[in-house]
Design an enzyme around this catalytic site. Structure first.
Site, PDB file in Angstrom:
ATOM      1  N   HIS A 132       0.574  -1.192   0.221  1.00 58.28           N
ATOM      2  CA  HIS A 132       0.168   0.007   0.196  1.00 58.28           C
ATOM      3  C   HIS A 132       0.660   1.213   0.426  1.00 58.28           C
ATOM      4  CE1 HIS A 132       0.650  -0.798   4.319  1.00 58.28           C
ATOM      5  NE2 HIS A 132       0.380   0.108   4.898  1.00 58.28           N
ATOM      6  N   HIS A 180       1.668   3.686   2.055  1.00 60.90           N
ATOM      7  CA  HIS A 180       2.398   4.409   2.953  1.00 60.90           C
ATOM      8  C   HIS A 180       3.438   4.235   3.353  1.00 60.90           C
ATOM      9  CE1 HIS A 180      -1.721   4.223   6.206  1.00 60.90           C
ATOM     10  NE2 HIS A 180      -1.534   4.707   4.934  1.00 60.90           N
ATOM     11  N   ASP A 240       6.066   4.171   5.071  1.00 61.75           N
ATOM     12  CA  ASP A 240       7.446   3.317   5.506  1.00 61.75           C
ATOM     13  C   ASP A 240       7.081   1.602   5.066  1.00 61.75           C
ATOM     14  OD1 ASP A 240       4.500   3.239   7.082  1.00 61.75           O
ATOM     15  OD2 ASP A 240       5.047   1.682   8.153  1.00 61.75           O
ATOM     16  N   HIS A 241       6.398   1.906   3.710  1.00 63.62           N
ATOM     17  CA  HIS A 241       6.149   0.664   2.535  1.00 63.62           C
ATOM     18  C   HIS A 241       7.280   1.212   1.291  1.00 63.62           C
ATOM     19  CE1 HIS A 241       4.113  -1.976   5.836  1.00 63.62           C
ATOM     20  NE2 HIS A 241       3.811  -0.557   6.407  1.00 63.62           N
TER      21      HIS A 241
END
EC number: 3.1.2.-
Length: 333
Positions: free
Chosen positions: A108, A110, A112-113
């Protein structure tokens, strides 16, 4: 998980159901008791995990990057937040093991991904056209529900599972009957969600895949994924019952409807810190109420600009009883 204020270790507040300030001390204590995760660990012959080096309040030990496959060509799932230590680990790991990355799959949007994508492309320019995400950004490739990605020893099937975010995807590793769960199911604790009803439906979709193992984006490997998903659904359903029970109590006291604040007090009691009430419990119970409203089980009316919630099930029960009384009177006459 991501952060609206640019802190890569935080979590972007979407419905404010979790608040960094209100839970700062709690989360620090929780993180202190989390098990250590090695920077690089071969979990199975097909799955290699690289820790994101972005431990934080809402990222737990950090975001997990998974390198999947058994041959030279392999697939990456998620790219952490772009920390320098992470990209150095990735570069060293790929070089030492003679690995070539063919696809990058993002669960997804976000940060931090997805934050490590620019560094991956900088070091491995061939990946520019091989970054895959549902609802893709510019220069990214779309992922379709059910799409297959394959390398030697690994067949990955995409599964659209929104709720934590609208674009959220899980990935099923067919050879292991395992699932990369992203942020929907965590190795520790519970994820925040955008839409509770959608999230619960996605959990059921995930359960229907009959995967045994869960590789979460945060925390340790989940050895019995069906039990973990079932426990999460049970907990959320219990919250629904608590809300409906609270509304029933108001009705028994002669109050047809109740404001959110009063419902929270009915469930959790008077002895609540104001920050906990306002920044955590009220937004969470509001999300439960909106989910129940979507299910046709509760509704609200506005009084003085304030939403007052009531149980449609109780309304129907009262109406049915009134109809029975009226019918009995008519027969008696």
């Amino acid at each position: 998980m991501a952060d609206q204020d640019g802190d890569k270790s935080g979590y972007r507040q979407i419905n404010k159901a979790l608040n960094i300030c209100a839970f700062d001390d709690y989360l620090k204590g929780q993180r202190a008791h989390l098990p250590q995760i090695p920077a690089v660990e071969q979990l199975t012959p097909r799955v290699l995990r690289v820790l994101g080096q972005n431990a934080g309040k809402f990222t737990l030990q950090g975001t997990n990057t998974f390198i999947v496959g058994k041959g030279r060509d392999r697939i990456i799932v998620d790219t952490s937040g772009g920390e320098e230590e992470w990209i150095e680990l990735i570069q060293e790991t790929l070089l030492d093991r003679g690995i070539n990355i063919t696809h990058v799959l993002l669960t997804h949007w976000h940060g931090d991904h997805t934050g490590g994508v620019p560094d991956l492309i900088r070091l491995y320019p061939h990946l520019k056209d091989h970054i895959y995400k549902n609802e893709p950004e510019r220069d990214q490739q779309a992922i379709q529900d059910g799409q297959i990605f394959a390398v030697q020893g690994a067949t990955i099937r995409a599964l659209h599972a929104p709720g934590h975010s609208t674009d959220h995807m899980c990935f099923i590793l067919e050879e292991e009957h395992a699932m990369f769960t992203g942020d929907n199911i965590l190795g520790h604790g519970t994820s925040a969600v955008e839409d509770l009803g959608t999230f619960m439906a996605s959990l059921q979709t995930m359960a229907d895949q009959n995967c045994k193992t869960g590789y979460s984006a945060h925390g340790v490997t989940i050895d019995n994924l069906p039990i973990k998903i079932s426990a999460e659904l049970t907990k959320l359903l219990r919250r629904e019952k608590q809300v409906l029970s609270a509304l029933a109590q108001f009705r028994k006291r002669g109050e047809r409807c109740a404001a959110l604040r009063d419902i929270v007090t009915e469930i959790y009691g008077q002895a609540l810190e104001e920050d906990t009430r306002r920044l955590a419990l009220e937004p969470f119970i509001d999300e439960v109420l909106r989910k129940l409203a979507g299910d046709g089980r509760v509704a609200f009316q506005k009084r003085g600009g304030l939403k007052k919630w009531y149980s449609l099930e109780m309304e129907m029960a009262v109406d049915a009883k009134a109809a029975q009384v009226a019918q009995a009177r008519a027969i008696a006459v």
